[in-house]
Design a protein around this motif. Structure first.
Motif: not given
Ligand code: FAD
Length: 454
Positions: A8, A31, A35-36, A39-41, A46, A48
């Motif tokens: 991160g 990731r 994932t968390t 996060h989406t990527s 990222e 967020v």
């Protein structure tokens, strides 16, 4: 070899700082396999939520922090400047291009090995380890931190603002203007009159909210486990991240005096200051997306659409992202970390980023740089790095993390209040600020002048 956990904001800076000083790094990032909740990527660092890295005005605390980071070789700042999008005084970035560039820089560094796996504490070995797993660190990391720090592990909420399609904003109502015409006209403003404002506030307060997720409802604090009910009692909102419905509940005009204050704005349709104004900030370079500034909330998605469409100019708004709520994890740094961010109880294990109790992308990145510098010095010369002087923004963030005053320790952004006051204090606020900036700059120069060269 140094182990860094999490790619991160803090993790990439720690890895970059170490590798730039010739030290091999093994960087664990789970990731995209795992994932968390935020996060989406697949990108490292990222963003967020907002795409803003806050003010780049060098005479603001956030700008001061940026200048110190840049001087220390920050990867995040250099990349952000390459992928900047219009954002007035704020350093806003194209999130895709920014994430891709950071990821490429880290992956292609010959001294950084990326391991795409979840790191668990049973992997702890003799190498120095920097834990930069962020506010949504996985269960094994959080539990281990709770164990080794004793009774100091907390959870609480962060809230995120919605984003809408630019084309769906009614430009005959929403007008382009920055407050006091400072910083260009990147912002759009949705002007409320008294009637529309009061109707909006009533709908907001009455709207249905999202119940807590299981992962947020349980937690450990002061050594006790607590369930949903206890969480609501103990949860603390940050001033900057308090859900707007919670602010609106405090009084009908609290948003008009706070998040939606209309100061410095003139509605071209009336020639007057609106009663209140919801600002919209571009989310990308093409200005096809706008986020609703300071509109973080925890309403159900359908309710968000209904309520925010009551805002003048947003009647037809198309939402590409709704506001959500997330857990935030951090440790009680003053009790458990040294000024070099090393766990007092577990030598050779360092903590960086938001987990330390700073708040924000930039502050987290800064604490990644500091962890990287501290560990580099340990590895290269078996010494402790000289500490950043108190007047600098790095010194001020560290002072927050080391402040032993009896208080409820809470994460903090860099701000004027963290920078030390002149003694005696001049009467004019501008003089106080000028003193703080000058003191910070002089101290930073002296500190970096005495630093070993990389
Ligand atoms: C929902 C949400 C919204 C936020 N919005 C903003 C905002 O708008 N502006 C702002 O300035 N700050 C915001 N923050 C606060 C904070 O600044 C960011 O979360 C920032 O990304 C923190 O940096 P970090 O490096 O500490 O953690 P992160 O950037 O979250 O990085 C941690 C990394 O560690 C990885 N990881 C976690 N556990 C493990 C493990 N066990 N093994 C391997 N990898 C692991 C994660 O996948 C992640 O990539 C927000 C936080 C949250 C949770």
């Amino acid at each position: 070899m140094v182990i860094v956990v999490g790619a991160g904001f803090a993790g990439v800076e720690a890895a970059w700082t170490l590798a730039s000083r010739g030290i091999k790094v093994r960087l664990y990032e789970m990731r995209p396999h795992q994932t968390t909740p935020a996060h989406t990527s697949e990108w490292f660092a990222e963003l967020v939520c907002s795409n803003s890295l806050k003010s780049q005005n060098p005479d603001s605390p956030a700008g001061l922090l940026k200048s110190e980071m840049a001087a220390l070789g920050s990867l995040v700042l250099a990349t952000a400047r390459e992928h900047q999008v219009p954002g007035g005084e704020a350093l806003a970035v194209d999130r895709e291009a920014f994430g891709a560039a950071i990821t490429a820089a880290i992956r292609s560094h010959p001294l950084i090995e990326v391991v795409e796996e979840e790191w668990t504490p049973d992997r702890l070995g003799s190498e120095p380890t920097v834990i930069a797993a962020g506010p949504l660190a996985t269960g094994p990391v959080s539990r281990w931190l709770a164990e080794v720090t004793g009774k100091r592990h907390l959870h609480f909420y962060d809230a995120v603002s919605p984003t809408v399609e630019a084309a769906s904003i009614d430009r005959t109502i929403a007008f382009a203007q920055s407050r006091y015409d400072k910083g260009g006209d990147d912002y759009l403003n949705c002007p409320f009159d008294k009637e529309s404002y009061e109707a909006f506030v009533r709908a907001l307060v009455d709207a249905e909210r999202v119940p807590l997720h299981a992962f947020e409802a349980g937690g450990v604090r002061d050594g006790e486990s607590f369930g949903e009910e206890g969480f609501y009692e103990k949860v603390k909102y940050f001033a900057g991240c308090m859900p707007i419905e919670a602010i609106a509940e405090k009084g009908e005009r609290s948003l008009a005096f706070g998040n939606y204050k209309p100061v410095g704005l003139t509605d071209p349709r009336t020639g007057r200051r609106p009663y209140a104004a919801l600002q919209l900030r571009p989310e990308n370079n093409e200005k096809t997306l706008y986020s609703l500034v300071a509109s973080q909330n925890r309403l159900r998605f359908g309710e968000q659409k209904r309520v925010f469409r009551m805002v003048p100019g947003l009647e037809q708004a198309e939402f590409v992202r709704y506001g959500v709520i997330h857990r935030n994890t951090f440790i009680d740094a003053p009790g458990v970390l040294t000024p070099w961010l090393e766990l007092r109880e577990v030598p050779n294990v360092f903590v960086a980023g938001q987990l330390t109790g700073v708040e924000g992308y930039v502050e987290s990145a800064a604490m990644g740089i500091w962890a990287g510098l501290a560990v580099s010095e340990r590895v290269l010369s078996a010494r402790d790095m000289s500490l950043p002087p108190r007047p600098t923004s790095f010194g001020s963030l560290l002072s927050h993390l080391q402040d032993q005053t009896e208080r409820e320790f809470a994460p903090m952004n860099i701000n004027w209040g963290l920078l030390p006051e002149p003694d005696p204090r001049p009467k004019a606020k501008a003089d106080v600020r000028a003193f703080r900036l000058a003191a910070a700059r002089a101290a930073f120069e002296e500190w970096t002048g005495s630093m070993p060269t990389s």
